[in-house]
Design an enzyme around this catalytic site. Structure first.
Site, mmCIF file in Angstrom:
data_model
loop_
_atom_site.group_PDB
_atom_site.id
_atom_site.type_symbol
_atom_site.label_atom_id
_atom_site.label_comp_id
_atom_site.label_asym_id
_atom_site.label_seq_id
_atom_site.Cartn_x
_atom_site.Cartn_y
_atom_site.Cartn_z
ATOM 1 N N GLY A 33 52.969 50.873 20.830
ATOM 2 C CA GLY A 33 52.576 51.042 22.068
ATOM 3 C C GLY A 33 53.816 50.976 22.969
ATOM 4 C CG HIS A 34 54.698 46.694 23.828
ATOM 5 N ND1 HIS A 34 54.017 46.102 22.946
ATOM 6 C CD2 HIS A 34 54.134 46.177 25.048
ATOM 7 C CE1 HIS A 34 53.408 45.046 23.405
ATOM 8 N NE2 HIS A 34 53.340 45.370 24.633
#
Ligand code: PAF
Length: 275
Positions: A33-34
């Site tokens: 996600g990051h």
């Protein structure tokens, strides 16, 4: 990649950057996600700054500040491989002084849903995001839609304080089984993880109902509760809001967000669907 821990050094390094700057604020324990935020920042800017700071002021008494996953070495490697130019990893003392002026979240939007479950949480989030945006002065800052209320409040802060940064909302990243990625997923046992899948399933079910023409929020939320019942250990809320986080009774595609917060075992998970 340059690693900086002091604010003065960050300011000097940032000031020497003449090209466009993209910024990704994180609390570390980096996952796909990051990485999707970092990749997008990499595509859209000449320079990329990432911060890793487990911000104490956004954790409430009794929350997981002490045990929040910290993976400095792995995170550093991930950032390096992703082409990050500057990694800011300050200590709490570098960020906070005594008797500080505080930013407060708006009284309504900052204290419903996540803000009601975690009163004061968004004060801490906005406090640190303001500091980080002032330190890094980015052209663009990247925030995930998974923390929908955080995203909307940061956008409001940027408007209300006339900050020059453009906030870029980024899509939720999921594991193949549907679970939205979160640094807190590591707390889940195999059985809890299986039961946690009901959260994304409930949103999928809502999406299908909306596709088939259902518009009443109450019917959609009821169907979501039905999917979640017996799977999650505590359902904190299911809700339907518009893009300004005002509760809605009718779901208008392109205008609504459906939200879930639930506890599975001792882990608190949130997820949502931007309809
Ligand atoms: O979303 C997060 O990881 C945090 O709330 C943020 C934006 C880095 C502020 O501490």
């Amino acid at each position: 990649m340059r690693i900086v821990r002091e604010c003065a050094e960050l300011i000097a390094t940032r000031d020497a950057m003449e090209e466009s700057v993209g910024f990704v604020p994180t609390m570390g324990a980096l996952h796909e996600g990051h990485l999707s935020l970092i990749r997008r920042a990499r595509e859209e800017n000449d320079r990329v700054i990432v911060s890793i700071f487990v911000n104490p002021t956004q954790f409430l008494e009794g929350e997981d500040l002490e045990k929040y996953p910290r993976k400095e070495e792995a995170d550093r490697k991930i950032c390096e491989l992703a082409g990050v130019d500057l990694l800011f990893m300050p200590t709490p003392e570098a960020i906070y002084g005594a008797d500080e002026l505080r930013i407060e979240a708006p009284k309504v939007r900052g204290y419903i849903l996540e803000g009601a479950s975690r009163p004061g949480h968004f004060d801490g989030v906005l406090q640190v995001v303001m500091k980080l945006l002032n330190l890094t002065r980015p052209d663009r800052a990247y925030f995930g839609k998974k923390d929908a209320q955080q995203l909307v409040l940061v956008e409001q802060m940027v408007r209300n304080y006339f900050l020059r940064t453009r906030i870029v909302p980024c899509e939720i990243v999921r594991d193949p089984d549907g679970l939205a990625l979160s640094s807190r997923n590591v707390y889940l046992s195999p059985d809890e993880r299986r039961r946690a899948l009901a959260i994304s399933r409930s949103l999928k079910r809502a999406g299908k109902l909306i596709q088939s023409g259902v518009r009443e929020a109450s019917a959609i939320l009821e169907a979501m509760r039905g999917v979640l019942e017996g799977e999650v250990d505590e359902l904190e809320y299911v809700a339907a809001v518009d893009r300004e986080f005002r509760p809605v009774e009718r779901i208008e595609p392109g205008e609504a967000i459906l939200l879930v917060a639930a506890r599975v075992g001792t882990t608190r998970l949130i997820d949502n669907l931007w309809v």
